[in-house]
Each structure stands twice: as structure tokens, then as C-alpha cells.
Write an enzyme that holds these catalytic residues in place. Structure first.
Site, PDB file in Angstrom:
ATOM      1  N   GLU A 136      52.930  48.383  40.812  1.00  0.00           N
ATOM      2  CA  GLU A 136      54.173  47.616  40.639  1.00  0.00           C
ATOM      3  C   GLU A 136      54.511  47.669  39.156  1.00  0.00           C
ATOM      4  O   GLU A 136      53.939  46.930  38.353  1.00  0.00           O
ATOM      5  CB  GLU A 136      53.964  46.168  41.111  1.00  0.00           C
ATOM      6  CG  GLU A 136      53.707  46.025  42.606  1.00  0.00           C
ATOM      7  CD  GLU A 136      54.975  46.169  43.447  1.00  0.00           C
ATOM      8  OE1 GLU A 136      56.074  45.957  42.908  1.00  0.00           O
ATOM      9  OE2 GLU A 136      54.849  46.508  44.632  1.00  0.00           O
ATOM     10  N   CYS A 192      60.328  41.543  35.186  1.00  0.00           N
ATOM     11  CA  CYS A 192      60.348  42.992  35.476  1.00  0.00           C
ATOM     12  C   CYS A 192      61.652  43.434  36.114  1.00  0.00           C
ATOM     13  O   CYS A 192      62.057  44.576  35.962  1.00  0.00           O
ATOM     14  CB  CYS A 192      59.173  43.370  36.363  1.00  0.00           C
ATOM     15  SG  CYS A 192      59.141  42.475  37.911  1.00  0.00           S
TER      16      CYS A 192
HETATM   17  P1  NAD Z   1      50.316  46.038  30.862  1.00  0.00           P
HETATM   18  O1  NAD Z   1      50.446  47.281  31.661  1.00  0.00           O
HETATM   19  O2  NAD Z   1      50.159  46.121  29.411  1.00  0.00           O
HETATM   20  O3  NAD Z   1      49.046  45.182  31.378  1.00  0.00           O
HETATM   21  C1  NAD Z   1      48.822  44.867  32.722  1.00  0.00           C
HETATM   22  C2  NAD Z   1      47.340  44.671  32.966  1.00  0.00           C
HETATM   23  O4  NAD Z   1      46.656  45.871  32.663  1.00  0.00           O
HETATM   24  C3  NAD Z   1      46.688  43.571  32.138  1.00  0.00           C
HETATM   25  O5  NAD Z   1      45.841  42.828  32.980  1.00  0.00           O
HETATM   26  C4  NAD Z   1      45.907  44.327  31.083  1.00  0.00           C
HETATM   27  O6  NAD Z   1      44.722  43.674  30.701  1.00  0.00           O
HETATM   28  C5  NAD Z   1      45.586  45.636  31.774  1.00  0.00           C
HETATM   29  N1  NAD Z   1      45.524  46.770  30.845  1.00  0.00           N
HETATM   30  C6  NAD Z   1      46.267  46.954  29.714  1.00  0.00           C
HETATM   31  N2  NAD Z   1      45.941  48.116  29.118  1.00  0.00           N
HETATM   32  C7  NAD Z   1      44.983  48.691  29.871  1.00  0.00           C
HETATM   33  C8  NAD Z   1      44.247  49.905  29.785  1.00  0.00           C
HETATM   34  N3  NAD Z   1      44.438  50.758  28.774  1.00  0.00           N
HETATM   35  N4  NAD Z   1      43.346  50.189  30.755  1.00  0.00           N
HETATM   36  C9  NAD Z   1      43.152  49.333  31.773  1.00  0.00           C
HETATM   37  N5  NAD Z   1      43.803  48.159  31.902  1.00  0.00           N
HETATM   38  C10 NAD Z   1      44.719  47.842  30.979  1.00  0.00           C
HETATM   39  O7  NAD Z   1      51.564  45.169  31.284  1.00  0.00           O
HETATM   40  P2  NAD Z   1      52.041  43.780  30.699  1.00  0.00           P
HETATM   41  O8  NAD Z   1      52.471  43.981  29.287  1.00  0.00           O
HETATM   42  O9  NAD Z   1      51.049  42.718  30.993  1.00  0.00           O
HETATM   43  O10 NAD Z   1      53.324  43.499  31.615  1.00  0.00           O
HETATM   44  C11 NAD Z   1      54.579  44.006  31.337  1.00  0.00           C
HETATM   45  C12 NAD Z   1      54.951  45.156  32.234  1.00  0.00           C
HETATM   46  O11 NAD Z   1      54.704  44.823  33.589  1.00  0.00           O
HETATM   47  C13 NAD Z   1      56.438  45.472  32.168  1.00  0.00           C
HETATM   48  O12 NAD Z   1      56.615  46.864  32.144  1.00  0.00           O
HETATM   49  C14 NAD Z   1      56.983  44.895  33.460  1.00  0.00           C
HETATM   50  O13 NAD Z   1      58.155  45.505  33.924  1.00  0.00           O
HETATM   51  C15 NAD Z   1      55.848  45.126  34.376  1.00  0.00           C
HETATM   52  N6  NAD Z   1      55.917  44.207  35.507  1.00  0.00           N
HETATM   53  C16 NAD Z   1      56.177  44.698  36.737  1.00  0.00           C
HETATM   54  C17 NAD Z   1      56.296  43.833  37.807  1.00  0.00           C
HETATM   55  C18 NAD Z   1      56.580  44.327  39.193  1.00  0.00           C
HETATM   56  O14 NAD Z   1      56.500  43.524  40.109  1.00  0.00           O
HETATM   57  N7  NAD Z   1      56.904  45.589  39.398  1.00  0.00           N
HETATM   58  C19 NAD Z   1      56.143  42.464  37.609  1.00  0.00           C
HETATM   59  C20 NAD Z   1      55.868  42.014  36.326  1.00  0.00           C
HETATM   60  C21 NAD Z   1      55.750  42.876  35.282  1.00  0.00           C
END
Ligand code: NAD
Length: 458
Positions: A212, A246
Site C-alpha cells: 500500500e 496518502c
Molecule cells: P516509509 O516507507 O518510510 O516507512 C514505512 C515503514 O517501513 C516504517 O515502519 C519504517 O520503519 C519501515 N522502513 C523504512 N525504511 C525501511 C528500510 N530501508 N527497510 C525496511 N523497512 C523500512 O513510509 P512513511 O514515511 O512511514 O509513510 C509515508 C508513505 O506512506 C507515503 O508515501 C504515503 O503515501 C504512504 N502511505 C500509503 C498508504 C496507503 O494506504 N497506500 C497509507 C499511508 C501512507
């Protein structure tokens, strides 16, 4: 500090628990869903407090967009009996005597990794699907919404056996440790870049993924839209949670003939919602951290600020902002904004707006404001996005009967309602034959049988 061996231990415990078959009992699943709902209701004050601390989220928004996830629990409880029932499938005459059924079965032990923007709801909502489908689950909330992460861990630890549902708190390192393990499904919500890392790690174990992700969700407003309601719905969807949603309208594509009226109206709405000084409003959020604040603040140089633009780095505050005269090449138009900045681009013909949308990676949502049914159909036909909402913003996410997810760069798979159950289930096809009739024509020797088969198949 959680070590790899501790992570492995929890997974083993969950595997053992899954093998007992307890989670396959539908009554058990319903009881767990009820426990989850009760736990959320009971801990509501702590959830509200945590979200205030992490994002300055107003209680109203926490209630509607985070605690409101209990609606998904109710929906699952209401439908689980019909979802879990094997479904009949038609069979062709040569399969007779016999019958076919499709049996949903749980996958096993699943991993759910979440982001910081709706840090409670985006962990619980997939968990509802995992429980309903009969799985054990490991949850890894975002470390960046640390207060919500610890409240979530507390709630789950208090109400569930870790051999069934466990929360593992931590950041990127912990996430990597988890991803090194073999799960039966990984459900990830976050950015597209990390989504790729998750998918690569999952590929090593051939683990299926639901991703997602995000993207630049366009908001098209055509000439015949009702200006006042359109402006209100755009301002609401853009500035709720300070734009960190998002499916927030990322940028505005507006018909040149109504542009000024719409912008005047959006300005009025911002004032109505947050007063003359949004920084003092109890109803306006803050940016999650300094890093995101600094990234967003740079976008303010990408056009002419026609409303908002004020910032306060001590508080991670960025005012609800609209910027005009934005070039399609500007940085603000290259990546998902994920903050309270709305760039405006005008068009003369809808074809121009459609072309702009289609030049970018497929977004998670597309918004279209028009009463013109032909135009609605045209935009649906000529664009691709995870979902669409016509004449409103963000509300599509609340419809449990609509699968929610992206396409292309905005994600893989979907959830909510029955789609959540499907995501965490394997549909096992079963053909059940009777032994009493066994015509010989499919068995060797084949001599003289081909003509008969050709006539039967046609
Ligand atoms: P992110 O991808 O930075 O982090 C998400 C999760 O991944 C966190 O738990 C983090 O600890 C983990 N993570 C981060 N880097 C990692 C790595 N290198 N290896 C493994 N795990 C890792 O996202 P964010 O900044 O927390 O959220 C924002 C993004 O999420 C935006 O792009 C937003 O659009 C998206 N989002 C999507 C939805 C949806 O339903 N489609 C909902 C909310 C947010």
C-alpha cells in the site's frame, strides 16, 4: 534491543500456535475481533493522547480516522460467516459425477509493517483482515510515531498472546531483521522506495506481498463544478492531518475559467476551518518531524504563494498553503508532497489535464469534480489510478465494500472489508469426484478415442 534470534523465536511460537488449528475456528476469530474492538474502546484516551503527541492530531480526527477503524471490525464480524463458507464452483459435464468448491484458508504467520501518518488505523485495519482470515500476525509500527507505536504495543500485549499476535517496535534495523525472516504474507504500507526493498526481501522467500504505497493523487476540477462545495471538500481532504494523507489531493488541475473563483473559495474555507491563524487552531496538525518539515519547506519556493506559506520550524508547523504559477518541472510536481501544500495548475481543455495525469506514475487516488456524466466517464476511461472519488475527496477510503489499494507505482493488492479477508486468505480449489462411474475413454490405450474427444470438446 531485539535480536534476530528473538524475532525468530516469536515467529516460531506463532508457527506452533498456528499449527494447533485454533485460528481456523470461526468462533475463535470472532471472539478475537470482539476483543480487539473492546481493547480499542477501552484505550481510547491513551490513543488520543499519543496521536496528539505524535502529530498534534485533533481528537475529532483521531476519533474519525484512527479509532474509527472499529467500523472495519464490525463489518468483518458481520460478514465473516459468509466469507469463510466454501463457495460452489460450476463444473463441466465430463467431470460428472462430482462437484467443485473453493475453500478459503488462512495463510499462516503474516507480517504487517506500517507508516507514521495514520499510525494506529493503518496497523489495525490490516490486522482485522489477518484475524478474520485466521492468521497469526506480527506488527511493526512506524518508529516515527513513537507514542502511538508504544500505545499499540501496550494494547496488543495486554489483550493478545504474543504467540498469536505480537508487536515488534523499532525502526529500519528491526524492519530489516523482520524482512529477513520467512512469513506467509507481508502487508506493507509506506513509501514506494521502501516498498521495493520489502518486495525484494520477500522475493527471497517467495513470500506474497501487499504493498500500500503513495503517489501524486491529482484533483481535477472542471468548469461546471459547484465551486463552494468543491472548495470545501478539497480543502478538507488536503489539510486534514496537515496534508500527511496518502490519498490527499496532491495537486490541483483546474479549468482556467473557474480558477480564480475556486481559489477564492478555498481561501475562505481555510479561514473557516482554522481561523486567521491556523498555528493557533486546535484543529490543525503538525508535520511529523524536522526531516519532513525541511523537505516540505523547500517546496514553498516552487511557485507563487497565494495563501499560507508561514512556517515555524520549532513546532514543525507549515500553514495550509496554496501555490500558483507552478511549472510541471518544479520539484513539488516530481514527488508525492505529503504535506499541506497545494500546487495549482490550470488547463483550457480536459485533454491537457488527462495528459498531465497520464505522464506521471499511476496514482493511488484520482479526484474529479464535475456534474457532467460524459466527462466523468471519459476521465474514468482515459486514466488509471488505485481508486477514484467523484465530487469529493478522501471519502472513498471509508467504504468497506470498496477494495482499497494502488496500481503500478502506488501499490500492489488491496484491502478493506472482504478485500482484507481475501488478501490474507488462500483460495483452495477442490474438485471432489465420485468413484462409482469411471468411463474409460481418458485412459490409454487411446486408439479410436480421439475422434470422440474432438466431438465432445467441439
Ligand atoms: P516509509 O516507507 O518510510 O516507512 C514505512 C515503514 O517501513 C516504517 O515502519 C519504517 O520503519 C519501515 N522502513 C523504512 N525504511 C525501511 C528500510 N530501508 N527497510 C525496511 N523497512 C523500512 O513510509 P512513511 O514515511 O512511514 O509513510 C509515508 C508513505 O506512506 C507515503 O508515501 C504515503 O503515501 C504512504 N502511505 C500509503 C498508504 C496507503 O494506504 N497506500 C497509507 C499511508 C501512507
Amino acid at each position: 534491543m531485539l535480536t534476530q534470534s528473538l524475532v525468530s523465536d516469536i515467529i516460531h511460537q506463532q508457527r506452533d500456535f498456528f499449527k494447533t488449528g485454533k485460528t481456523k475456528d470461526v468462533a475463535f476469530r470472532i471472539a478475537q475481533l470482539k476483543t480487539l474492538k473492546q481493547a480499542i474502546v477501552e484505550h481510547q484516551p491513551a490513543i488520543i493522547q499519543a496521536l496528539r503527541a505524535d502529530l498534534n492530531k485533533p481528537e475529532f480526527e483521531t476519533y474519525t480516522t484512527e479509532v474509527g477503524v472499529i467500523k472495519e471490525i464490525d463489518y468483518a464480524i458481520k460478514h465473516i460467516k459468509s466469507w469463510t463458507k466454501p463457495k460452489k464452483a460450476a463444473i463441466s459435464v465430463e467431470q460428472l459425477p462430482g462437484f467443485a468448491r473453493i475453500y478459503p484458508e488462512p495463510l499462516g504467520v503474516v507480517l504487517i509493517v506500517g507508516p507514521w501518518n495514520y499510525p494506529f488505523q493503518l496497523m489495525i485495519s490490516p490486522l482485522v483482515g489477518a484475524i478474520a482470515a485466521g492468521n497469526c500476525a506480527m506488527l511493526k509500527p512506524s518508529e516515527l510515531a513513537s507514542h502511538t507505536s508504544s500505545v499499540l504495543a501496550e494494547i496488543i500485549q495486554k489483550h493478545f498472546d504474543p504467540a498469536y499476535i505480537a508487536v515488534v517496535e523499532g525502526g529500519v534495523e528491526i524492519s530489516k531483521q523482520l524482512l529477513a525472516e520467512k512469513f506467509d504474507h507481508i502487508f506493507f504500507t509506506g513509501g514506494t522506495a521502501v516498498g521495493k526493498i520489502v518486495m525484494e526481501a520477500a522475493a527471497k522467500h517467495l513470500t506474497p506481498v501487499t504493498l500500500e504505497l503513495g503517489g501524486k493523487s491529482p484533483c481535477i476540477v472542471d468548469a461546471d463544478a459547484n465551486i463552494e462545495n468543491t472548495a470545501r471538500r478539497i480543502a478538507w481532504g488536503k489539510f486534514i492531518n496537515a496534508g500527511q494523507t496518502c490519498i490527499a489531493p496532491d495537486y490541483l488541475l483546474v479549468n482556467q475559467t473557474i480558477k480564480q473563483d475556486l481559489l477564492d473559495s478555498i481561501k475562505k474555507c481555510i479561514q473557516e476551518f482554522y481561523g486567521d491563524e491556523p498555528a493557533a487552531s486546535p484543529d490543525y496538525g503538525r508535520i511529523i518531524n524536522q526531516k519532513q518539515f525541511a523537505r516540505l519547506a523547500k517546496f514553498l519556493q516552487d511557485g507563487e504563494i497565494i495563501m499560507g506559506g508561514e512556517t515555524n520550524s520549532d513546532e514543525n508547523y507549515i500553514a495550509p498553503t496554496v501555490i500558483d504559477s507552478v511549472s510541471l518541472e518544479a520539484p513539488v510536481m516530481q514527488e508525492e508532497i505529503f504535506g499541506p501544500i497545494l500546487p495549482v495548475i490550470s488547463y483550457n481543455d480536459i485533454q491537457e489535464a488527462i495528459a498531465i495525469v497520464n505522464e506521471k506514475p499511476k496514482p493511488l487516488a484520482l479526484y474529479l469534480f464535475t456534474r457532467n456524466k460524459n466527462l466523468q466517464q471519459r476521465v474514468l476511461q482515459e486514466t488509471s489510478s488505485g481508486g477514484v472519488c467523484i465530487n469529493d475527496t478522501v471519502m472513498q477510503v471509508g467504504v468497506s465494500s470498496l477494495p482499497f489499494g494502488g496500481v503500478g507505482d502506488s501499490g500492489i493488492g488491496s484491502y478493506h472489508g472482504k478485500a482484507s479477508f481475501d488478501t490474507f486468505s488462500h483460495y483452495k480449489s477442490v474438485l471432489n469426484k465420485s468413484l462409482w462411474l469411471d468411463p474409460k475413454f481418458r485412459y490409454a490405450p487411446y486408439q479410436g478415442k480421439l475422434q470422440l474427444i474432438k466431438r465432445l470438446i467441439g
